[in-house]
Design a protein around this motif. Structure first.
Motif, short mmCIF file in Angstrom:
data_model
loop_
_atom_site.label_atom_id
_atom_site.label_comp_id
_atom_site.label_asym_id
_atom_site.label_seq_id
_atom_site.Cartn_x
_atom_site.Cartn_y
_atom_site.Cartn_z
N GLU A 84 0.83 -1.21 0.00
CA GLU A 84 0.00 0.00 0.00
C GLU A 84 0.87 1.26 0.00
OE1 GLU A 84 -2.93 0.34 3.10
OE2 GLU A 84 -3.92 2.00 2.09
N ALA A 85 1.97 1.21 0.76
CA ALA A 85 2.89 2.36 0.77
C ALA A 85 3.44 2.59 -0.64
CB ALA A 85 4.03 2.11 1.75
N ALA A 86 3.76 1.48 -1.34
CA ALA A 86 4.27 1.60 -2.72
C ALA A 86 3.21 2.20 -3.63
CB ALA A 86 4.69 0.22 -3.23
N ARG A 87 1.99 1.74 -3.46
CA ARG A 87 0.89 2.23 -4.30
C ARG A 87 0.65 3.72 -4.08
NH1 ARG A 87 -4.36 3.62 -2.51
NH2 ARG A 87 -4.60 1.64 -1.41
N GLN A 88 0.70 4.14 -2.82
CA GLN A 88 0.51 5.57 -2.53
C GLN A 88 1.59 6.41 -3.20
OE1 GLN A 88 0.26 5.66 1.75
NE2 GLN A 88 -1.90 5.06 1.77
N TRP A 89 2.81 5.87 -3.22
CA TRP A 89 3.89 6.59 -3.89
C TRP A 89 3.63 6.70 -5.40
CZ3 TRP A 89 7.30 4.94 -7.70
CH2 TRP A 89 8.24 5.92 -8.08
N ILE A 90 3.18 5.60 -6.02
CA ILE A 90 2.87 5.63 -7.47
C ILE A 90 1.81 6.70 -7.75
CG2 ILE A 90 1.83 4.32 -9.38
CD1 ILE A 90 3.19 1.80 -8.17
N GLU A 91 0.77 6.74 -6.91
CA GLU A 91 -0.27 7.76 -7.08
C GLU A 91 0.33 9.17 -7.02
OE1 GLU A 91 -3.43 5.48 -4.32
OE2 GLU A 91 -3.87 7.60 -4.64
N SER A 92 1.20 9.37 -6.03
CA SER A 92 1.77 10.72 -5.88
C SER A 92 2.64 11.07 -7.09
CB SER A 92 2.57 10.83 -4.57
OG SER A 92 3.74 10.06 -4.66
N GLU A 93 3.32 10.08 -7.64
CA GLU A 93 4.18 10.32 -8.79
C GLU A 93 3.35 10.71 -10.03
OE1 GLU A 93 7.27 10.33 -8.00
OE2 GLU A 93 8.20 10.55 -9.97
#
Ligand SMILES: [Zn+2]
Length: 472
Positions: free
Chosen positions: A89-98
């Motif tokens: 989930e932390a990885a996914r949140q980063w992808i969203e922010s990118e």
């Protein structure tokens, strides 16, 4: 605005022609006015965009994705794990922010979507699991053509030796942070341009557990009637630095018999010798065309493999094939199995380092693969829709061949071209420009060659070719 297209040098054209005409014989060439197939014209706007693809960006994105420790689809998804920067989930949140940053840089041109669903328990999913796909949409600038979609995808989940391990490190730098990084970099670079058709930049989860994310996305797309013309799946495109790697080549896998074909369609394919002409395979040939046209900018050569995937193995493109979409898989030339699906460790007996770590990835190679993807997406999104209802008339027994079709939907075609090749040839060999008509007759026997029709716009952008159906 689309700037004028420039043609490659005569030298390149001649070398390509001589390459293609080897071994084809005279049979397929006796049509007056036809020429040997040549690479698509280079669009200077696309060419300039490819130069923006950055190996440094790709490096930092892959290292960032690897830094989440594990991106196992069944790893922790809770505030504590997110705060610690660990888990999917932390990885996914980063992808969203990118994606959000890229959109901010283009004045909000990307529409960000988060598609979550609960996958029921199964072999590789001990308890029902939340699976989330993240995608950014660059809407087409032309109302009619915006309904047409081309899509690039990679999976952001990872695994180690044990598919059920939710806690141990699974950096997944090559498998498949490399593919996710291709989607991200294509989004960053192509969002600075406008295209008539829509481009979707997708990252999915659940690939390692059983293609769950892509299956869900493809099902929803089918249900909603999305017109997805092409899916480019990048999985293991890191160019692992093992001694026998060939960094000049990327494999492109495409299905032969379409997974979604009905019994009736399979019978027709068998009767016509159509085993080598699925729509996914036309997409693979289109990528080969893109690779030749933009070879100086791209720097990696697509190597077509006429097989669904690597031997007895699978990937996300097949979930799209199942729903009837054209989809291919990009994978590095030679995988190093010490560096995928392995716990990070060193075997003291032989000194072998195991694990999918960023240090084994060739970031320049990933950038080259990203350029090939970006060139393909941009070419297709710039092109007219393929001609509709393409038919080969079979009412009378004759040695000429008459083809008919309906106009390319969306009104962007300036004309049409007939392609053909010997039945034994892997790629289109000959082309006849026929102008802005919907019917033509060629002095060629349909018994001896395979035909296709493509639409071309005023600047020379080519649609995917369509192989005709017989019409009595
Ligand atoms: Zn993978």
């Amino acid at each position: 605005m689309i700037s004028p297209l420039r043609k490659r040098s005569r030298l390149l054209f001649v070398s390509f022609v001589s390459l293609l005409t080897v071994g084809t014989g005279a049979v397929a060439q006796n049509q007056p006015g036809s020429t040997a197939a040549e690479p698509m014209p280079v669009d200077s706007r696309i060419s300039a965009a490819l130069k923006q693809v950055s190996a440094d960006r790709i490096r930092s994105n892959i290292e960032k994705l690897a830094s989440f420790g594990t991106r196992s689809t069944i790893s922790a998804q809770d505030p504590a794990a997110n705060a610690a920067g660990r888990g999917i989930e932390a990885a996914r949140q980063w992808i969203e922010s990118e994606f959000g940053l890229y959109s901010r840089d283009c004045g909000g041109c990307l529409k960000l979507n988060v598609q979550g669903f609960t996958e029921p328990a199964g072999d590789r999913i001990p308890q029902p699991a939340q699976i989330v796909n993240v995608y950014a949409v660059l809407n087409g600038s032309d109302e009619e053509n915006a309904k047409r979609i081309v899509l690039v995808t990679g999976h952001y989940d990872s695994r180690n030796s044990d598919i059920l391990d939710t806690k141990g490190d699974a950096p997944g730098a090559n498998d498949d942070a490399s593919g996710a990084a291709v989607s991200l970099e294509c989004a960053r670079v192509l969002s600075k341009l406008k295209f008539p058709a829509t481009i979707i930049f997708l990252t999915v989860a659940g690939e390692e557990q059983g293609l769950n994310g892509s299956r869900h996305f493809a099902q929803i797309a089918k249900e909603k009637g999305w017109n997805i013309e092409a899916v480019l799946n990048n999985d293991i495109v890191g160019g692992d630095k093992s001694a026998e790697q060939d960094h000049s080549v990327v494999r492109v896998f495409s299905e032969g018999l379409p997974a979604a074909a009905t019994e009736q369609e399979i019978r027709r394919i068998r009767g016509l010798g159509g085993e080598n002409d699925s729509r996914s395979r036309q997409l693979a040939r289109y990528i080969a065309d893109v690779g030749r046209a933009y070879r100086d900018e791209v720097g990696v050569k697509p190597m077509l493999v006429f097989r669904l995937d690597r031997y007895l193995r699978g990937g996300d493109h097949s979930a799209f094939n199942q729903q009837g979409f054209s989809a291919v898989r990009f994978t590095e030339f030679r995988e190093d199995f010490h560096h995928q699906h392995q716990n990070v460790r060193t075997d003291n007996a032989n000194g072998i380092e195991y694990g999918d770590l960023p240090k084994f990835v060739d970031f320049d190679y990933v950038a080259r693969v990203a350029r090939l993807n970006a060139a393909t997406l941009a070419s297709l999104a710039s092109a007219p829709a393929p001609p509709a209802n393409v038919h080969l008339l079979t009412k009378d027994l004759e040695n000429d061949s008459t083809l008919t079709w309906e106009a390319s939907p969306g009104g962007r075609a300036a004309g049409y071209e007939i392609l053909w090749r010997a039945t034994t040839s892997p790629e289109w060999e000959h082309v006849q420009k026929v102008g802005n008509v919907l019917r033509t007759t060629l002095k060629l026997s349909k018994d001896n060659v395979i035909f296709a029709v493509r639409a071309v716009d005023a600047e020379g952008h080519r649609s995917l070719p369509v192989v005709p159906l017989p019409e009595r």
